[in-house]
Design a protein around this motif. Structure first.
Motif, PDB file in Angstrom:
ATOM      1  N   SER A  87       0.820  -1.208   0.000  1.00  0.00           N
ATOM      2  CA  SER A  87       0.000   0.000   0.000  1.00  0.00           C
ATOM      3  C   SER A  87       0.853   1.256   0.000  1.00  0.00           C
ATOM      4  O   SER A  87       0.593   2.210  -0.748  1.00  0.00           O
ATOM      5  CB  SER A  87      -0.941   0.005   1.200  1.00  0.00           C
ATOM      6  N   ASN A  88       1.900   1.269   0.821  1.00  0.00           N
ATOM      7  CA  ASN A  88       2.772   2.440   0.892  1.00  0.00           C
ATOM      8  C   ASN A  88       3.502   2.681  -0.422  1.00  0.00           C
ATOM      9  O   ASN A  88       3.696   3.826  -0.835  1.00  0.00           O
ATOM     10  CB  ASN A  88       3.785   2.283   2.023  1.00  0.00           C
ATOM     11  N   SER A 109       0.325   3.149  -3.677  1.00  0.00           N
ATOM     12  CA  SER A 109      -0.739   4.153  -3.617  1.00  0.00           C
ATOM     13  C   SER A 109      -0.382   5.377  -4.450  1.00  0.00           C
ATOM     14  O   SER A 109       0.736   5.901  -4.372  1.00  0.00           O
ATOM     15  CB  SER A 109      -0.981   4.586  -2.167  1.00  0.00           C
ATOM     16  N   GLY A 110      -1.331   5.806  -5.260  1.00  0.00           N
ATOM     17  CA  GLY A 110      -1.142   6.997  -6.073  1.00  0.00           C
ATOM     18  C   GLY A 110      -0.465   6.775  -7.400  1.00  0.00           C
ATOM     19  O   GLY A 110      -0.313   7.728  -8.188  1.00  0.00           O
ATOM     20  N   ARG A 127      -9.172   0.794  -3.304  1.00  0.00           N
ATOM     21  CA  ARG A 127      -8.309   1.675  -2.518  1.00  0.00           C
ATOM     22  C   ARG A 127      -7.299   2.399  -3.410  1.00  0.00           C
ATOM     23  O   ARG A 127      -6.956   3.559  -3.159  1.00  0.00           O
ATOM     24  CB  ARG A 127      -7.600   0.880  -1.428  1.00  0.00           C
ATOM     25  N   GLU A 150      -9.052   5.237  -5.127  1.00  0.00           N
ATOM     26  CA  GLU A 150      -9.254   6.299  -4.132  1.00  0.00           C
ATOM     27  C   GLU A 150      -7.975   7.084  -3.876  1.00  0.00           C
ATOM     28  O   GLU A 150      -8.021   8.269  -3.527  1.00  0.00           O
ATOM     29  CB  GLU A 150      -9.773   5.697  -2.830  1.00  0.00           C
ATOM     30  N   SER A 151      -6.810   6.431  -4.085  1.00  0.00           N
ATOM     31  CA  SER A 151      -5.523   7.104  -3.868  1.00  0.00           C
ATOM     32  C   SER A 151      -5.061   7.891  -5.084  1.00  0.00           C
ATOM     33  O   SER A 151      -4.048   8.599  -5.012  1.00  0.00           O
ATOM     34  CB  SER A 151      -4.447   6.076  -3.498  1.00  0.00           C
TER      35      SER A 151
END
Length: 261
Positions: free
Chosen positions: A153-154, A157-158, A204, A207-208
Motif C-alpha cells: 500500500s505504501n 498508492s497513487g 483503494r 481512491e488514492s
C-alpha cells in the motif's frame, strides 16, 4: 511519454515492458527468449534497447527466458538477494550474466527509476516494483501476493497505472481439479490474490489517485477474464467510482496492446 505493455501474463509465463523516450526495461521473463523477442518486435521495441531486467521472484513462470535473453543482449539483471540466490540455483543466471541485488532505495535504468517493495509469496524473497519515468509517471507491477500488505500500500498508492494480480476465483479454485495441498497453497497468505481481494485493493488504489488498472497473472484453470473484470468493476461501482471516467480497467493476457501514459 511512458509506455506500458503486459507482453505475457498468466500462470504459464509473465513478462512486462515499461519504456520511455530514453529506453525500456522488462520485469520478469517467464517465457522463452524467442517469444519475448517476437512480442517486443510486435510492439516496435528493439530488444537491444532494453536497459535492464528486473525479476520479482525465482519461480519458473517469471525466470524461464532470463538466461538466454540477458546473455544474448548483455543486459543487466536486478532482483532481491533471495531471488538472485534462487536464480543462481536454478541456473537462470550464470557467471557471464551481470546479475546484481537491487538496492532497497532503488536504481536507475533506461531513464527511469525502479524501486522494489516486498511481497508475501512462497518464494525466497519476492518483490514488486514501482517505476517512475522521466516525465514523472508512476507505474507498478504487483503480482504473486498472498495478501495485501502495508509495504504494498505504501509503495503503490497513487501510481498512475498498476498491474495488479487477480489470480483466481475462490469458488472455481475450491471446486476445481487442483490437489488439496495446491489449493491450500494458493489460498494461503503467501499464495496468490483472489478476484475479491484484488477488487478490494483496486478500490483503494483508485481512491488514492490511480487511474489505470490492469488485472494480471490470471490462472487459466481457476479464473476467467470476464469474471476477474466484473468482480473489480462491480466493487468499483459499489464504491462510487465510474468506469472510463474515474478509472480505466483492463485484463492482461498474452500479447496485449501498448498503453501510453
Amino acid at each position: 511519454m511512458a509506455k506500458f505493455c503486459s507482453l505475457f501474463s498468466s500462470s504459464s509465463g509473465n513478462c512486462t515492458y515499461i519504456g520511455c523516450s530514453q529506453g525500456g526495461i522488462l520485469i520478469d521473463i517467464g517465457v522463452s527468449a524467442k517469444k519475448t523477442e517476437t512480442a517486443l518486435s510486435d510492439i516496435g521495441v528493439d530488444p537491444k534497447s532494453i536497459a535492464a531486467i528486473f525479476v520479482t521472484h525465482e519461480h519458473t513462470d517469471h525466470i524461464n527466458g532470463i538466461r538466454v535473453f540477458a546473455k544474448r543482449y548483455g543486459i543487466k539483471v536486478y532482483s532481491s538477494a533471495g531471488t538472485l540466490r534462487g536464480m543462481v540455483e536454478a541456473k537462470a543466471v550464470t557467471p557471464e550474466i551481470d546479475a546484481q541485488v537491487i538496492p532497497s532505495g532503488g536504481t536507475e535504468a533506461g531513464g527511469m527509476f525502479i524501486k522494489p517493495f516486498k511481497t508475501p509469496h512462497d518464494s525466497l524473497e519476492s518483490t514488486g516494483f514501482t517505476v517512475v519515468t522521466s516525465d514523472g509517471k508512476r507505474l507498478a507491477v504487483a503480482t504473486d501476493m498472498g495478501h495485501i500488505t502495508e509495504d504494498f500500500s505504501n509503495a503503490v498508492s497513487g501510481c498512475d497505472l498498476v498491474l495488479l494480480e487477480s489470480n483466481h476465483d475462490i469458488g472455481m479454485l475450491q471446486n476445481g481439479p487442483y490437489p488439496f495441498f495446491l489449493k491450500q497453497r494458493i489460498l494461503s497468505n503467501f499464495g496468490h490474490l483472489s478476484n475479491g481481494s484484488c477488487a478490494e485493493a483496486a478500490v483503494r488504489l483508485v481512491e488514492s489517485g490511480t487511474t489505470r488498472l490492469v488485472l494480471g497473472h490470471l490462472s487459466k484453470e481457476n479464473n476467467l477474464p470476464s469474471l476477474a473484470f466484473e468482480t473489480t468493476r462491480s466493487a468499483m461501482s459499489m464504491a462510487g467510482a465510474r468506469e472510463n471516467i474515474d478509472y480505466l480497467l483492463s485484463v492482461a493476457g498474452d500479447r496485449n496492446p501498448v498503453i501510453a501514459l
